[in-house]
Design a protein around this motif. Structure first.
Motif, PDB file in Angstrom:
ATOM      1  N   PRO A 117      59.212   0.816  54.830  1.00 32.98           N
ATOM      2  CA  PRO A 117      60.477   0.481  55.896  1.00 32.98           C
ATOM      3  C   PRO A 117      61.401  -0.241  55.156  1.00 32.98           C
ATOM      4  O   PRO A 117      60.204  -1.329  55.735  1.00 32.98           O
ATOM      5  N   VAL A 118      62.365  -1.088  55.097  1.00 28.50           N
ATOM      6  CA  VAL A 118      62.558  -1.978  54.624  1.00 28.50           C
ATOM      7  C   VAL A 118      63.693  -2.650  55.887  1.00 28.50           C
ATOM      8  O   VAL A 118      64.114  -3.889  55.549  1.00 28.50           O
ATOM      9  N   GLN A 119      64.186  -1.938  56.602  1.00 28.56           N
ATOM     10  CA  GLN A 119      65.233  -2.262  57.789  1.00 28.56           C
ATOM     11  C   GLN A 119      64.342  -3.341  58.509  1.00 28.56           C
ATOM     12  O   GLN A 119      63.202  -3.561  58.385  1.00 28.56           O
ATOM     13  N   ASP A 120      65.298  -4.837  58.734  1.00 35.11           N
ATOM     14  CA  ASP A 120      64.612  -5.681  59.642  1.00 35.11           C
ATOM     15  C   ASP A 120      63.821  -5.687  61.106  1.00 35.11           C
ATOM     16  O   ASP A 120      62.900  -6.309  61.136  1.00 35.11           O
ATOM     17  N   ASP A 121      64.064  -4.646  61.608  1.00 32.29           N
ATOM     18  CA  ASP A 121      63.840  -4.271  62.730  1.00 32.29           C
ATOM     19  C   ASP A 121      62.364  -2.667  63.044  1.00 32.29           C
ATOM     20  O   ASP A 121      62.258  -2.662  63.905  1.00 32.29           O
ATOM     21  N   PHE A 122      61.696  -2.970  61.204  1.00 28.82           N
ATOM     22  CA  PHE A 122      61.533  -2.254  61.955  1.00 28.82           C
ATOM     23  C   PHE A 122      59.654  -2.692  61.732  1.00 28.82           C
ATOM     24  O   PHE A 122      58.484  -3.262  61.808  1.00 28.82           O
ATOM     25  N   ILE A 123      59.514  -2.106  63.107  1.00 29.80           N
ATOM     26  CA  ILE A 123      57.749  -2.497  64.138  1.00 29.80           C
ATOM     27  C   ILE A 123      57.224  -1.358  64.645  1.00 29.80           C
ATOM     28  O   ILE A 123      57.283  -0.363  64.419  1.00 29.80           O
ATOM     29  N   VAL A 124      56.026  -1.138  64.317  1.00 32.11           N
ATOM     30  CA  VAL A 124      54.508  -0.626  64.837  1.00 32.11           C
ATOM     31  C   VAL A 124      54.103  -1.174  65.583  1.00 32.11           C
ATOM     32  O   VAL A 124      52.878  -1.492  65.561  1.00 32.11           O
ATOM     33  N   PRO A 125      54.389  -0.736  66.654  1.00 32.85           N
ATOM     34  CA  PRO A 125      53.867  -0.843  67.932  1.00 32.85           C
ATOM     35  C   PRO A 125      52.603  -0.933  68.042  1.00 32.85           C
ATOM     36  O   PRO A 125      52.146  -0.313  67.891  1.00 32.85           O
ATOM     37  N   ILE A 126      51.933  -2.031  68.738  1.00 34.41           N
ATOM     38  CA  ILE A 126      50.598  -2.593  69.251  1.00 34.41           C
ATOM     39  C   ILE A 126      50.052  -1.620  70.257  1.00 34.41           C
ATOM     40  O   ILE A 126      51.036  -1.403  70.963  1.00 34.41           O
ATOM     41  N   GLY A 127      49.169  -0.967  69.921  1.00 32.69           N
ATOM     42  CA  GLY A 127      48.474  -0.268  71.026  1.00 32.69           C
ATOM     43  C   GLY A 127      48.702   1.659  70.629  1.00 32.69           C
ATOM     44  O   GLY A 127      48.886   2.577  71.558  1.00 32.69           O
ATOM     45  N   ARG A 128      49.328   2.299  69.370  1.00 30.76           N
ATOM     46  CA  ARG A 128      49.881   3.698  69.766  1.00 30.76           C
ATOM     47  C   ARG A 128      49.445   3.792  68.497  1.00 30.76           C
ATOM     48  O   ARG A 128      49.234   3.353  67.163  1.00 30.76           O
ATOM     49  N   ALA A 129      47.843   5.034  67.822  1.00 32.17           N
ATOM     50  CA  ALA A 129      47.909   5.770  66.722  1.00 32.17           C
ATOM     51  C   ALA A 129      48.701   7.175  66.173  1.00 32.17           C
ATOM     52  O   ALA A 129      49.991   6.970  67.156  1.00 32.17           O
ATOM     53  N   ALA A 130      48.624   7.223  65.612  1.00 33.32           N
ATOM     54  CA  ALA A 130      49.838   8.141  64.713  1.00 33.32           C
ATOM     55  C   ALA A 130      48.626   9.294  64.126  1.00 33.32           C
ATOM     56  O   ALA A 130      47.182   9.233  63.885  1.00 33.32           O
ATOM     57  N   VAL A 131      48.841  10.518  64.161  1.00 33.60           N
ATOM     58  CA  VAL A 131      48.545  11.026  63.504  1.00 33.60           C
ATOM     59  C   VAL A 131      48.549  11.939  62.630  1.00 33.60           C
ATOM     60  O   VAL A 131      49.691  12.100  62.562  1.00 33.60           O
ATOM     61  N   ARG A 132      48.113  12.083  61.450  1.00 36.30           N
ATOM     62  CA  ARG A 132      48.238  11.006  60.450  1.00 36.30           C
ATOM     63  C   ARG A 132      48.186  13.307  59.544  1.00 36.30           C
ATOM     64  O   ARG A 132      48.692  13.556  58.818  1.00 36.30           O
ATOM     65  N   ARG A 133      47.441  14.017  60.009  1.00 33.73           N
ATOM     66  CA  ARG A 133      47.853  15.832  60.064  1.00 33.73           C
ATOM     67  C   ARG A 133      47.531  15.820  60.809  1.00 33.73           C
ATOM     68  O   ARG A 133      46.845  15.661  62.168  1.00 33.73           O
ATOM     69  N   GLY A 134      48.115  17.155  61.329  1.00 32.78           N
ATOM     70  CA  GLY A 134      47.663  18.077  62.729  1.00 32.78           C
ATOM     71  C   GLY A 134      46.811  19.360  62.210  1.00 32.78           C
ATOM     72  O   GLY A 134      46.898  19.945  61.433  1.00 32.78           O
ATOM     73  N   GLY A 135      46.229  19.613  63.338  1.00 32.56           N
ATOM     74  CA  GLY A 135      45.393  20.750  63.377  1.00 32.56           C
ATOM     75  C   GLY A 135      44.068  21.139  64.806  1.00 32.56           C
ATOM     76  O   GLY A 135      44.111  20.793  65.023  1.00 32.56           O
ATOM     77  N   GLU A 136      43.768  22.646  64.465  1.00 38.15           N
ATOM     78  CA  GLU A 136      43.391  22.569  65.716  1.00 38.15           C
ATOM     79  C   GLU A 136      41.954  23.285  66.215  1.00 38.15           C
ATOM     80  O   GLU A 136      41.390  22.503  67.329  1.00 38.15           O
ATOM     81  N   ASP A 137      41.014  22.309  65.085  1.00 37.76           N
ATOM     82  CA  ASP A 137      39.836  23.000  65.415  1.00 37.76           C
ATOM     83  C   ASP A 137      38.795  21.624  65.193  1.00 37.76           C
ATOM     84  O   ASP A 137      37.150  22.009  65.919  1.00 37.76           O
ATOM     85  N   VAL A 138      39.112  20.614  64.644  1.00 46.21           N
ATOM     86  CA  VAL A 138      38.513  19.756  64.868  1.00 46.21           C
ATOM     87  C   VAL A 138      38.743  18.154  65.063  1.00 46.21           C
ATOM     88  O   VAL A 138      40.288  17.949  64.121  1.00 46.21           O
ATOM     89  N   THR A 139      39.532  17.426  65.468  1.00 47.82           N
ATOM     90  CA  THR A 139      39.538  15.783  65.434  1.00 47.82           C
ATOM     91  C   THR A 139      38.703  14.630  64.744  1.00 47.82           C
ATOM     92  O   THR A 139      37.421  14.778  65.227  1.00 47.82           O
ATOM     93  N   LEU A 140      39.494  14.325  63.673  1.00 53.51           N
ATOM     94  CA  LEU A 140      38.733  13.228  62.842  1.00 53.51           C
ATOM     95  C   LEU A 140      39.581  12.313  63.549  1.00 53.51           C
ATOM     96  O   LEU A 140      40.450  11.587  62.988  1.00 53.51           O
ATOM     97  N   VAL A 141      39.129  10.732  64.218  1.00 47.02           N
ATOM     98  CA  VAL A 141      39.532  10.112  64.328  1.00 47.02           C
ATOM     99  C   VAL A 141      39.368   8.496  63.019  1.00 47.02           C
ATOM    100  O   VAL A 141      37.477   8.906  63.364  1.00 47.02           O
ATOM    101  N   ALA A 142      39.808   8.007  63.046  1.00 46.69           N
ATOM    102  CA  ALA A 142      39.451   7.149  61.973  1.00 46.69           C
ATOM    103  C   ALA A 142      40.569   5.843  61.954  1.00 46.69           C
ATOM    104  O   ALA A 142      41.428   5.749  62.814  1.00 46.69           O
ATOM    105  N   TYR A 143      40.168   4.907  61.357  1.00 45.20           N
ATOM    106  CA  TYR A 143      41.194   3.294  61.499  1.00 45.20           C
ATOM    107  C   TYR A 143      41.047   2.852  59.410  1.00 45.20           C
ATOM    108  O   TYR A 143      39.666   3.222  59.494  1.00 45.20           O
TER     109      TYR A 143
END
Lengths: 321, 357
Positions: B187-213
């Protein structure tokens, strides 16, 4: 030789040195009764009083674990310092610092670090902010450190950067001869720290750190030079840590001859004799001054001991902004 | 996204370009923002030209004084960003970052704040060896008073760097070397911020949780695609911030799937994965249907040799294999413990714990 201070200034210097001494010795007594040990500045009072008097309200001080002299010379209240040492809420830092890293932003004593060399790492940034207009206009920074810190690599990094960026920074080395439990002659290939500073291109003065008038005059020259040039300056004050690295310390490792030589040159003793010789005070006046100072410190201690402990539930307050 | 909502303008760029854009926008927005480091004025010549030599400063190769100066400046009203180049160089800056920036607010009773950002590159990808590549982010997570972020996408490189610059606390920003030249929509708008301390779900699923960074987010996304083809729905969570850690996002997912795999390039011992495993065991124990698994780098310095460097990074195949094991896992009947029936999951120091399996 520098001009003699007028009577008021001279008596004020004596009184402030005595207040620092009385404060430190009161804490030594308290330590014997179980209070936390402190790193005292006993013997180094002339360095603190002489330099701090050469600063004004727009200036900032960055200090270290042996900071009581700098703080009291700057006007810190002994009662709030004592409350801090005892870990009470009325201390300058709410009891979280104890004796080792007391800052008092309201007095311009900022970012005290007990890590030897930590004060030297931060002081250039405080001076950079002053230079970039974030402090009071015309303000400079004085950083106090010892010969021990001068043996840290950060000493050279700080001096180099201060010269390179022409930071308004006064380096004040209180060369008290001792680096924790090791004499500096065991640790330094050079005999004078000032030679290292000269090597970095700083204007340097080396002087007797136990002569408060001489310290003040040199500091005033250095401060004027920094304000005029914008760049840093360096003072090496030769002094002596009369007590141990911290309390208690039996000083069994100290050469008694060296210690007694320096005790004869105690800064308060020297200055009392000078003021007596100048006729600015007599022995009765000296005794009365001591009584007044002792009473003030006793009242400060009573205040500190009556101050409340911090509530345990505040343990994690102030970790983050 | 509905038709009438504001559609942010996106531009395709690399993570490295996204970081530069973040710096430029924050320089523009706030005159207190400044940049110091070895080569910053050389590499970011446009910032020097546009914002001046006072705010964009090349420094000596002396990380301790760069960081110390940033601490002093931050406490005095500036908002310094320091580029320490490679993350292992931060060990020279430990006193300033850990003892000063992290502690002096607390020890002074809240008298000072330290709005500074320290950037360091790390991770496999360039074959630079262990003194330039060391995922030591967990060391800083362990230091009170600091925040730690490590983004995975170009958009997050930008949004997290901007958030870090605006934060009133010291933030360690780790840039994964392997991601710097990857492209993505930003995003190129000036106020685009990703808040510190918040994870993102990159793909939804019900069987297993994969956590990474960082780069292992992509690893997990590839594993999730493989698993989907086999009928296993993996949820992929990108932590983005390591401190503060978004425990709720992870726990909510684990409560849904009952299976947790944590994947990172940093070594496992006392690492992020260990912390998340403890959190899940403490707060989602009743939901767990299988042991928690960690796939991490080994307790060894990063090697320069391409093969060895890559061998230290968990692979999508290993993640998928672990997920299959968890989905197939059947608990032992109580009181009938049998070593022959046990899988490697029961042993906390098996090879499956690292990528050297």
């Amino acid at each position: 030789m520098q001009a003699q201070p007028n009577a008021d200034a001279a008596l004020r210097r004596l009184e402030t040195m005595q207040r620092i001494r009385a404060y430190e010795l009161a804490l030594v007594e308290l330590q014997r009764a179980g209070a936390p040990g402190t790193c005292t500045s006993v013997g180094q009072e002339a360095c603190a009083v002489g330099v701090v008097e050469a600063l004004d309200a727009r200036d900032r001080i960055v200090s270290n674990h042996r900071s009581a002299g700098h703080l009291i010379a700057r006007g810190a209240e002994p009662r709030r310092l004592m409350a801090e040492v005892l870990g009470r809420v009325d201390g300058y830092c709410g009891g979280r610092s104890g004796s080792l890293h007391i800052s008092a932003r309201e007095l311009g004593v900022v970012l005290t670090s007990t890590i030897v060399g930590g004060e030297l790492s931060m002081a250039p940034g405080v001076a950079l902010a002053q230079k970039m207009g974030k402090g009071d206009p015309g303000g400079i920074v004085a950083v106090f450190f010892g010969d021990g810190a001068a043996c840290e690599g950060i000493f050279h990094e700080a001096l180099n950067l201060a010269v390179l960026w022409q930071l308004p920074l006064l380096f004040v080395c209180e060369n008290n001869q001792w680096q924790a439990f090791v004499h500096r002659l065991e640790t330094m290939a050079e005999t004078a720290i000032a030679d290292w500073a000269r090597g970095h291109g700083l204007p340097v003065e080396t002087l007797d750190g136990n002569d408060v008038d001489a310290v003040h005059a040199a500091a005033a020259r250095a401060v004027a030079r920094i304000r005029a040039s914008g760049g840093p300056a360096f003072l090496e004050l030769s002094t002596y840590r009369q007590r141990g690295h911290f309390e208690p310390d039996d000083q069994a490792y100290v050469d008694p001859g060296e210690l007694s030589d320096w005790l004869r040159r105690d800064p308060i003793r020297l200055y009392s004799e000078r003021l007596l010789a100048r006729g600015l005070i007599d022995s009765g006046g000296l005794a009365a001054l001591q009584v007044r100072i002792d009473a003030g410190i006793a009242a400060a201690l009573a205040y500190a001991q009556a101050s409340a402990w911090p509530a345990p539930e505040t343990l994690t307050e102030h970790v983050y902004a | 996204m509905t038709a009438h909502s504001a559609i942010p303008k996106m531009i395709r760029m690399t993570a490295e370009q996204a970081m530069h854009q973040a710096l430029r926008e924050e320089f523009q927005r706030d005159a207190d923002v400044m940049l110091m480091g070895e080569g910053v004025a050389t590499k970011r010549r446009d910032l020097l030209d546009d914002f001046g030599a006072a705010r964009v400063r090349n420094t000596p190769l002396a990380e301790a004084i760069i960081a110390g100066t940033a601490v002093g400046a931050a406490a005095s009203g500036l908002r310094p960003v320091i580029d320490l180049l490679f993350a292992p160089f931060m060990t020279y800056a430990m006193d300033a970052l850990v003892n000063s920036a992290g502690k002096l607010r607390y020890l002074s009773g809240g008298q000072f704040r330290f709005p500074l950002v320290a950037i360091g590159m790390t991770g496999g990808g360039w074959g630079v060896g262990g003194q330039h590549n060391h995922n030591l982010e967990a060391m800083f997570v362990h230091a009170p008073g600091l925040k730690v972020v490590m983004p995975a996408t170009p958009a997050d490189f930008k949004g997290l760097l901007k958030a870090a610059i605006r934060d009133d606390n010291p933030v360690l920003f780790f840039a994964d070397i392997g991601l710097l030249h990857e492209e993505g929509d930003v995003p190129v708008q000036d106020d685009f911020i990703v808040p510190i301390g918040r994870a993102a779900v990159r793909r939804g699923g019900e069987d297993v949780t994969l956590v990474a960074y960082a780069k292992t987010v992509n690893v997990c996304m590839r594993a999730a695609a493989q698993l989907a083809a086999e009928g296993i729905a993996a949820e992929v969570i990108d932590l983005r911030s390591l401190k503060p850690l978004d425990a709720d996002s992870v726990l909510n997912s684990v409560r849904k799937t009952g299976r947790l795999i944590i994947v990172h390039e940093a070594s496992g011992l006392c690492g992020i994965a260990a912390e998340l495993a403890a959190l899940a065991a403490t707060h989602a124990y009743a939901n767990l249907r299988a042991p928690i698994m960690r796939l991490t780098g080994p307790d060894a310095p990063a090697a320069a040799s391409w093969v060895l460097e890559q061998a230290a990074i968990p692979t999508a195949e290993a993640v998928a294999r672990a997920a299959r094991e968890l989905v197939e896992f059947m608990p032992e009947p109580v009181g009938l413990w049998s070593s022959t029936a046990k899988t490697s999951l029961g042993n906390p120091v098996t090879k499956e714990e690292t990528t050297l399996a």
